[in-house]
Write an enzyme that holds these catalytic residues in place. Sequence first.
Site, mmCIF file in Angstrom:
data_model
loop_
_atom_site.group_PDB
_atom_site.id
_atom_site.type_symbol
_atom_site.label_atom_id
_atom_site.label_comp_id
_atom_site.label_asym_id
_atom_site.label_seq_id
_atom_site.Cartn_x
_atom_site.Cartn_y
_atom_site.Cartn_z
ATOM 1 N N GLU A 287 -29.549 27.645 13.106
ATOM 2 C CA GLU A 287 -28.610 26.524 13.283
ATOM 3 C C GLU A 287 -28.612 26.091 14.738
ATOM 4 O O GLU A 287 -28.526 24.913 15.054
ATOM 5 C CB GLU A 287 -27.201 26.951 12.856
ATOM 6 C CG GLU A 287 -26.202 25.810 12.799
ATOM 7 C CD GLU A 287 -25.459 25.574 14.119
ATOM 8 O OE1 GLU A 287 -24.813 24.532 14.230
ATOM 9 O OE2 GLU A 287 -25.529 26.413 15.031
ATOM 10 N N GLU A 288 -28.719 27.077 15.638
ATOM 11 C CA GLU A 288 -28.438 26.803 17.051
ATOM 12 C C GLU A 288 -29.471 25.907 17.734
ATOM 13 O O GLU A 288 -29.157 25.221 18.692
ATOM 14 C CB GLU A 288 -28.267 28.115 17.826
ATOM 15 C CG GLU A 288 -27.083 28.965 17.367
ATOM 16 C CD GLU A 288 -25.728 28.342 17.676
ATOM 17 O OE1 GLU A 288 -25.689 27.221 18.193
ATOM 18 O OE2 GLU A 288 -24.712 28.991 17.371
ATOM 19 N N HIS B 26 -20.781 30.903 22.526
ATOM 20 C CA HIS B 26 -22.087 30.914 23.215
ATOM 21 C C HIS B 26 -22.073 31.705 24.529
ATOM 22 O O HIS B 26 -22.893 31.452 25.412
ATOM 23 C CB HIS B 26 -22.581 29.477 23.496
ATOM 24 C CG HIS B 26 -22.850 28.678 22.263
ATOM 25 N ND1 HIS B 26 -23.381 27.406 22.308
ATOM 26 C CD2 HIS B 26 -22.675 28.967 20.948
ATOM 27 C CE1 HIS B 26 -23.518 26.942 21.066
ATOM 28 N NE2 HIS B 26 -23.082 27.867 20.226
ATOM 29 N N ASP C 141 -19.711 33.272 16.174
ATOM 30 C CA ASP C 141 -20.699 32.195 15.944
ATOM 31 C C ASP C 141 -22.063 32.794 15.674
ATOM 32 O O ASP C 141 -22.812 33.026 16.625
ATOM 33 C CB ASP C 141 -20.725 31.266 17.153
ATOM 34 C CG ASP C 141 -21.591 30.044 16.932
ATOM 35 O OD1 ASP C 141 -21.985 29.783 15.787
ATOM 36 O OD2 ASP C 141 -21.882 29.351 17.920
ATOM 37 N N HIS D 12 -24.533 30.698 9.493
ATOM 38 C CA HIS D 12 -25.890 30.881 10.037
ATOM 39 C C HIS D 12 -26.061 32.260 10.669
ATOM 40 O O HIS D 12 -25.197 32.751 11.373
ATOM 41 C CB HIS D 12 -26.291 29.757 10.990
ATOM 42 C CG HIS D 12 -25.475 29.636 12.239
ATOM 43 N ND1 HIS D 12 -25.775 30.327 13.380
ATOM 44 C CD2 HIS D 12 -24.396 28.881 12.534
ATOM 45 C CE1 HIS D 12 -24.905 29.998 14.332
ATOM 46 N NE2 HIS D 12 -24.048 29.132 13.834
ATOM 47 N N ASP E 73 -18.434 27.855 10.063
ATOM 48 C CA ASP E 73 -19.139 27.972 11.351
ATOM 49 C C ASP E 73 -18.241 27.489 12.490
ATOM 50 O O ASP E 73 -18.648 26.715 13.345
ATOM 51 C CB ASP E 73 -20.449 27.162 11.303
ATOM 52 C CG ASP E 73 -21.295 27.377 12.565
ATOM 53 O OD1 ASP E 73 -21.013 28.329 13.317
ATOM 54 O OD2 ASP E 73 -22.216 26.579 12.795
#
Length: 463
Positions: free
Chosen positions: A332-333, A431, A298, A286, A361
């Site tokens: 995606e998130e 994140h 990520d 993503h 991912d």
Amino acid sequence: LRKLFISLLFVNVFFCPLPLKAMDRASADVRCKEIAAKLLKNGLTEEYAYTLLERLSRIGPRLTGSAQAAAAVDHTLKEMKDLGLENIHLESVQVGHWERGDVEKAMLILSAWESLPLTVAAIGGSIATPAEGITAGVVEVRSFEELHDLGDKARGKVVFFNRPMDPSTLNTFGAYGSAVDQRIQGASEAAKAGGVAALVRSITTRLDNNPHTGMMIYESGVHEVPAACLSTIGAETLSQYLKKNPDFKIRLELNCRQLPPVISHNVIGDIAGHENPDEIIVLGGHLDSWDLGTGAHDDGAGCVQSLEALRLLKKLRLKPKRTIRAVMFMDEEFGGTGGKAYASNAKFRKGETHIAAIESDRGGFLPLGFRIGRNESDLQSFRKWESLFQSIGLYWLRPGGGGVDIGPLGTQGTLLISYIPDAQRYFDVHHSALDTLESVNPRELEMGAVAMALLAYLLSEEF
Ligand SMILES: [Zn+2]
């Protein structure tokens, strides 16, 4: 075809020392070994996945709906053209647009003249606090059950969810999954108990001062309260102070906001199949990321590995029977709208059959293996390639494939495959502001691209 096969078999029985099938198998095996070795050699020599990641990282964070996410779409289109892919195009998807804002403050008020700053970051999707902030007492809990048991005691308070990610679990994704309810549902659970905000301990086993954000969901019909994640040092500090004096108050200020939805895009590029072009093997990651770092692991890693896998295959001048496709999914998130839009796009999916989809991912770390299909019987036909994958550094093939972006293809019968790197360090950076290019190792990243290239080739030619 059947007649031809029988006649070939006949010829074979009389003129060849080995049955045809066995001979074909043997020569195909030799060819697969050669291809695996060449993919690995070229990949490790050139480390081009890292070059691609360097360029993507220059755009900055790629939060869904942001200008940088749009820039990443344009950038990826250009990369695909430079790699000489075919059928390059965008597929639109409507996505949410949340902005962090520039005020994120939490202060533990120790006295009229003394306060202690705690490092926080708004959780993705949170509403802002009033401009003057929220000042309230704090209740610390480790679970929703504990919060329910408090009865009225959380009323008017900031609810502090402080259950750590379990460090004793070897499977870090499992440990993450067991802690993430606090971040996703914490705000609504706090509100149901009469709380005025949620503070959530960051989901990482590391003790440091980096908050780790992520998405949250407001339960419909429940009053919305702001939510922020607290660094693990901040969480430990707050917990210690509350033990000394449970009446300490905290002041929280956030000015994040939800903007109207925007049209964004999935980005697609192919190596067209020369025998069965409508049979598709998808490789994807993503393109959107969180905004505290630059989403290098990520999921910049998964994006560039997919592109690099296609580049490596093109470099060997292989003409695959089936189409091998890179898909950079958007959003995606915040819930995977890009993956859903890809699978259900009636115009672009018309006539296409998706044989398999490989998602990367889980960070750009050293490969462990692939998870393929749902169970052992889905995996059966791959067992013969286990030693081939070991020759390029992987350890195993196991059942249990899937992913947020490729998941929607699964309902159409597509074989779902997850690329699995070692994830012991993933949640150190996940994140957070630490998820940057510097945290990615070029060789480890490349080995993932090589593995995906080989698997895509086998799925195209031999499956
Ligand atoms: Zn991701």
